[in-house]
Motif scaffolding. Structure first.
Motif, mmCIF file in Angstrom:
data_model
loop_
_atom_site.group_PDB
_atom_site.id
_atom_site.type_symbol
_atom_site.label_atom_id
_atom_site.label_comp_id
_atom_site.label_asym_id
_atom_site.label_seq_id
_atom_site.Cartn_x
_atom_site.Cartn_y
_atom_site.Cartn_z
ATOM 1 N N ILE A 102 75.503 -0.341 52.526
ATOM 2 C CA ILE A 102 74.078 -0.316 52.881
ATOM 3 C C ILE A 102 73.286 -1.196 51.925
ATOM 4 C CG2 ILE A 102 72.020 1.155 52.968
ATOM 5 C CD1 ILE A 102 73.929 3.434 53.937
ATOM 6 N N ALA A 103 73.548 -1.050 50.613
ATOM 7 C CA ALA A 103 72.828 -1.836 49.607
ATOM 8 C C ALA A 103 73.055 -3.329 49.817
ATOM 9 C CB ALA A 103 73.260 -1.420 48.196
ATOM 10 N N LYS A 104 74.294 -3.720 50.107
ATOM 11 C CA LYS A 104 74.592 -5.135 50.344
ATOM 12 C C LYS A 104 73.840 -5.658 51.565
ATOM 13 C CE LYS A 104 78.871 -6.737 48.807
ATOM 14 N NZ LYS A 104 80.314 -6.942 48.997
ATOM 15 N N GLN A 105 73.787 -4.841 52.607
ATOM 16 C CA GLN A 105 73.092 -5.269 53.822
ATOM 17 C C GLN A 105 71.603 -5.390 53.576
ATOM 18 O OE1 GLN A 105 74.807 -6.299 56.635
ATOM 19 N NE2 GLN A 105 72.788 -7.164 57.011
ATOM 20 N N VAL A 106 71.028 -4.485 52.809
ATOM 21 C CA VAL A 106 69.604 -4.570 52.465
ATOM 22 C C VAL A 106 69.325 -5.876 51.732
ATOM 23 C CG1 VAL A 106 67.796 -3.581 50.999
ATOM 24 C CG2 VAL A 106 69.143 -2.088 52.482
ATOM 25 N N VAL A 107 70.174 -6.224 50.777
ATOM 26 C CA VAL A 107 69.998 -7.468 50.022
ATOM 27 C C VAL A 107 70.094 -8.673 50.955
ATOM 28 C CG1 VAL A 107 71.001 -8.950 48.237
ATOM 29 C CG2 VAL A 107 70.759 -6.505 47.824
ATOM 30 N N LYS A 108 71.094 -8.674 51.835
ATOM 31 C CA LYS A 108 71.254 -9.793 52.776
ATOM 32 C C LYS A 108 70.043 -9.918 53.692
ATOM 33 C CE LYS A 108 76.287 -9.692 52.947
ATOM 34 N NZ LYS A 108 77.472 -9.357 53.753
#
Length: 118
Positions: free
Chosen positions: A102-108
Motif C-alpha cells: 500500500i505504501a509503495k502504491q501511495v508513493v507511486k
C-alpha cells in the motif's frame, strides 16, 4: 534578508507540504509517512536497524519508538544476529508486507500526480 528570499525556504516549504500530504494519505491506512517509509525500506532478507536509521536520517535510539509502534501493530519483528548480539535486523510480517505494498502504491500515485502537475 527575509527567509522567503532563500532557496532553502522554498525547498523546505515544498517538502513539508509533500510530507503533510503523505501523512494525510497514510492516515487513511492507519500509518504515518515515516512508518510507510520504514516499511518500504525493509527487505525480504531483513534490514539492519542502523541502515533504517541512516535512511531516515535519525539516530537508532530515535528510531526505536517507530519500530516499537510497528511491532505493536504486528507489521514487523526484530531478530538479533547470533554472531553479533549488537546487530538487529528488522523483518516484515505478512501484514507488514501488505502495508508495504500500500505504501509503495501511495508513493507511486503521488509521484505520478506531481509529475503530471509540475
Amino acid at each position: 534578508m527575509y527567509e522567503e528570499n532563500t532557496i532553502d525556504y522554498y525547498l523546505k516549504s515544498a517538502w513539508q507540504s509533500a510530507a503533510n500530504k503523505y501523512n494525510q494519505i497514510a492516515s487513511q491506512f492507519g500509518i504515518t509517512q515515516a512508518t510507510g517509509y520504514v516499511l518500504i525500506n525493509i527487505y525480504r532478507e531483513g534490514t539492519a536497524v542502523s541502515q533504517i536509521a541512516n535512511l531516515l536520517g535519525v539516530k537508532t535510539t530515535s528510531l526505536s519508538r517507530i519500530l516499537n509502534n510497528l511491532e505493536e501493530m504486528g507489521l514487523i519483528y526484530r531478530q538479533v544476529n547470533d554472531a553479533d548480539k549488537r546487530s538487529v535486523k528488522v523483518f516484515l510480517t505478512p501484514i507488514g508486507v501488505e502495508k508495504r505494498k500500500i505504501a509503495k502504491q501511495v508513493v507511486k500515485d503521488f509521484n505520478a500526480y506531481l509529475d503530471e502537475h509540475l
